[in-house]
Design a protein around this motif. Structure first.
Motif, PDB file in Angstrom:
ATOM      1  N   ASP A 252       0.828  -1.207   0.000  1.00  0.00           N
ATOM      2  CA  ASP A 252       0.000   0.000   0.000  1.00  0.00           C
ATOM      3  C   ASP A 252       0.860   1.253   0.000  1.00  0.00           C
ATOM      4  O   ASP A 252       0.586   2.205  -0.731  1.00  0.00           O
ATOM      5  N   TYR A 253       1.891   1.253   0.819  1.00  0.00           N
ATOM      6  CA  TYR A 253       2.751   2.438   0.892  1.00  0.00           C
ATOM      7  C   TYR A 253       3.522   2.658  -0.411  1.00  0.00           C
ATOM      8  O   TYR A 253       3.436   3.715  -1.021  1.00  0.00           O
ATOM      9  N   TRP A 254       4.289   1.658  -0.834  1.00  0.00           N
ATOM     10  CA  TRP A 254       5.186   1.839  -1.979  1.00  0.00           C
ATOM     11  C   TRP A 254       4.459   1.969  -3.310  1.00  0.00           C
ATOM     12  O   TRP A 254       4.914   2.685  -4.198  1.00  0.00           O
ATOM     13  N   LEU A 255       3.343   1.292  -3.476  1.00  0.00           N
ATOM     14  CA  LEU A 255       2.668   1.311  -4.767  1.00  0.00           C
ATOM     15  C   LEU A 255       1.491   2.277  -4.844  1.00  0.00           C
ATOM     16  O   LEU A 255       1.075   2.654  -5.928  1.00  0.00           O
TER      17      LEU A 255
ATOM     18  N   ASN B 109       3.256   6.319  -1.814  1.00  0.00           N
ATOM     19  CA  ASN B 109       4.557   6.952  -2.017  1.00  0.00           C
ATOM     20  C   ASN B 109       4.602   7.720  -3.326  1.00  0.00           C
ATOM     21  O   ASN B 109       4.110   7.275  -4.349  1.00  0.00           O
ATOM     22  N   ARG B 110       5.189   8.897  -3.280  1.00  0.00           N
ATOM     23  CA  ARG B 110       5.394   9.707  -4.471  1.00  0.00           C
ATOM     24  C   ARG B 110       6.878  10.006  -4.593  1.00  0.00           C
ATOM     25  O   ARG B 110       7.558  10.270  -3.614  1.00  0.00           O
ATOM     26  N   SER B 111       7.357   9.992  -5.819  1.00  0.00           N
ATOM     27  CA  SER B 111       8.766  10.319  -6.048  1.00  0.00           C
ATOM     28  C   SER B 111       8.893  11.144  -7.312  1.00  0.00           C
ATOM     29  O   SER B 111       7.967  11.211  -8.125  1.00  0.00           O
ATOM     30  N   VAL B 112      10.039  11.755  -7.462  1.00  0.00           N
ATOM     31  CA  VAL B 112      10.347  12.555  -8.645  1.00  0.00           C
ATOM     32  C   VAL B 112      11.309  11.735  -9.490  1.00  0.00           C
ATOM     33  O   VAL B 112      12.303  11.217  -8.995  1.00  0.00           O
ATOM     34  N   ALA B 113      11.029  11.623 -10.759  1.00  0.00           N
ATOM     35  CA  ALA B 113      11.900  10.860 -11.658  1.00  0.00           C
ATOM     36  C   ALA B 113      13.245  11.555 -11.783  1.00  0.00           C
ATOM     37  O   ALA B 113      13.312  12.799 -11.878  1.00  0.00           O
ATOM     38  N   ALA B 114      14.311  10.780 -11.775  1.00  0.00           N
ATOM     39  CA  ALA B 114      15.658  11.333 -11.951  1.00  0.00           C
ATOM     40  C   ALA B 114      15.844  11.800 -13.384  1.00  0.00           C
ATOM     41  O   ALA B 114      15.323  11.194 -14.317  1.00  0.00           O
ATOM     42  N   LYS B 115      16.588  12.888 -13.547  1.00  0.00           N
ATOM     43  CA  LYS B 115      16.849  13.422 -14.903  1.00  0.00           C
ATOM     44  C   LYS B 115      18.262  13.154 -15.317  1.00  0.00           C
ATOM     45  O   LYS B 115      19.148  13.019 -14.602  1.00  0.00           O
TER      46      LYS B 115
END
Length: 54
Positions: free
Chosen positions: A42-45, A48-54
């Motif tokens: 539940d948390y990871w999928l 959780n929110r993340s920013v894609a690496a550039k």
């Protein structure tokens, strides 16, 4: 994320120092482990929110 049965402080420190962002100790009973896996999922999928690496 580290999912392990070790609760040793040195193991936790080593993993976090090496870049793990989470250290989770597995419960011993199958039922508790199943509930914990659902919480992790539940948390990871879902949460959780993340920013894609550039």
């Amino acid at each position: 994320m580290i999912l392990t049965s070790s609760q040793e402080e040195i193991d936790i420190k080593t993993c976090l120092d090496e870049g793990a962002n989470s250290y989770i100790c597995k419960p011993q009973s199958f039922e508790a482990f199943s509930r914990e896996l659902q919480t992790i999922q539940d948390y990871w999928l879902r949460l959780n929110r993340s920013v894609a690496a550039k």
